[in-house]
Design a protein around this motif. Structure first.
Motif, PDB file in Angstrom:
ATOM      1  N   MET A 143       1.128  -1.471  -0.142  1.00  0.00           N
ATOM      2  CA  MET A 143      -0.007   0.142   0.010  1.00  0.00           C
ATOM      3  C   MET A 143       1.056   1.368  -0.421  1.00  0.00           C
ATOM      4  O   MET A 143      -0.085   1.967  -0.993  1.00  0.00           O
ATOM      5  CB  MET A 143      -0.683  -0.108   0.879  1.00  0.00           C
ATOM      6  CG  MET A 143      -2.025  -1.113   0.844  1.00  0.00           C
ATOM      7  SD  MET A 143      -3.918  -1.118   2.130  1.00  0.00           S
ATOM      8  CE  MET A 143      -2.975  -1.196   4.229  1.00  0.00           C
ATOM      9  N   LEU A 171      -2.401   5.957  -3.848  1.00  0.00           N
ATOM     10  CA  LEU A 171      -3.977   6.400  -3.456  1.00  0.00           C
ATOM     11  C   LEU A 171      -4.532   5.757  -4.337  1.00  0.00           C
ATOM     12  O   LEU A 171      -4.895   7.264  -5.048  1.00  0.00           O
ATOM     13  CB  LEU A 171      -3.683   6.983  -1.805  1.00  0.00           C
ATOM     14  CG  LEU A 171      -4.842   6.702  -1.362  1.00  0.00           C
ATOM     15  CD1 LEU A 171      -5.075   5.435  -0.434  1.00  0.00           C
ATOM     16  CD2 LEU A 171      -4.623   7.521  -0.351  1.00  0.00           C
ATOM     17  N   SER A 204     -10.945   4.486  -5.138  1.00  0.00           N
ATOM     18  CA  SER A 204     -11.204   2.956  -3.743  1.00  0.00           C
ATOM     19  C   SER A 204     -10.651   2.192  -2.910  1.00  0.00           C
ATOM     20  O   SER A 204     -11.532   1.608  -1.829  1.00  0.00           O
ATOM     21  CB  SER A 204     -11.402   1.954  -5.160  1.00  0.00           C
ATOM     22  OG  SER A 204     -10.772   1.232  -6.189  1.00  0.00           O
ATOM     23  N   ALA A 205      -9.755   2.080  -2.991  1.00  0.00           N
ATOM     24  CA  ALA A 205      -8.836   2.066  -2.139  1.00  0.00           C
ATOM     25  C   ALA A 205      -8.846   3.388  -1.098  1.00  0.00           C
ATOM     26  O   ALA A 205      -8.740   2.877   0.283  1.00  0.00           O
ATOM     27  CB  ALA A 205      -7.160   1.611  -2.398  1.00  0.00           C
ATOM     28  N   SER A 247     -12.007   2.116   0.541  1.00  0.00           N
ATOM     29  CA  SER A 247     -12.146   0.709   1.244  1.00  0.00           C
ATOM     30  C   SER A 247     -11.528   0.858   2.620  1.00  0.00           C
ATOM     31  O   SER A 247     -11.781   0.364   3.977  1.00  0.00           O
ATOM     32  CB  SER A 247     -11.087  -0.086   0.663  1.00  0.00           C
ATOM     33  OG  SER A 247     -10.881  -1.857   0.790  1.00  0.00           O
ATOM     34  N   ARG A 248     -10.183   1.788   2.607  1.00  0.00           N
ATOM     35  CA  ARG A 248      -9.728   1.949   3.648  1.00  0.00           C
ATOM     36  C   ARG A 248      -9.913   2.578   4.759  1.00  0.00           C
ATOM     37  O   ARG A 248      -9.695   2.324   6.497  1.00  0.00           O
ATOM     38  CB  ARG A 248      -7.933   2.486   3.530  1.00  0.00           C
ATOM     39  CG  ARG A 248      -6.797   1.026   2.514  1.00  0.00           C
ATOM     40  CD  ARG A 248      -6.100   1.766   2.393  1.00  0.00           C
ATOM     41  NE  ARG A 248      -4.823   2.922   3.979  1.00  0.00           N
ATOM     42  CZ  ARG A 248      -3.737   3.136   4.217  1.00  0.00           C
ATOM     43  NH1 ARG A 248      -3.438   3.472   2.647  1.00  0.00           N
ATOM     44  NH2 ARG A 248      -3.167   3.341   5.175  1.00  0.00           N
TER      45      ARG A 248
END
Length: 86
Positions: free
Chosen positions: A16, A21, A24-25, A28-29
């Motif tokens: 990661m 970044l 969608s990431a 999600s995070r």
């Protein structure tokens, strides 16, 4: 916690860190960290609309380092609360 699980988490974090970044990431995070859009926007210091645009990939993330820092801090707090294997 077993060594394998700990190593898997470390590898995931390193991946990661090396990848940009994405929206969608980010979403999600944020959800895994238990943060609302409002809370994350407040902690980063941006309008909620900006955060929504980033997550929807309608705009590039304006301050990726600040977002990453807040998410890492929250992830660290969660990790510290997990029971440790003896």
């Amino acid at each position: 916690m077993k060594i394998e699980k700990r190593l898997a988490r470390i590898v995931l974090r390193l991946r990661m860190m090396n990848e940009p970044l994405t929206g969608s990431a980010l979403r999600s995070r944020r959800l895994r960290a238990g943060l609302s859009r409002e809370r994350l926007a407040h902690e980063v210091g941006v309008p909620i609309t900006a955060l929504a645009e980033w997550e929807e990939e309608a705009a590039p993330i304006g301050c990726p380092r600040a977002v990453e820092q807040v998410l890492r801090q929250r992830e660290q707090i969660i990790a510290e609360r997990l029971p440790h294997a003896s």
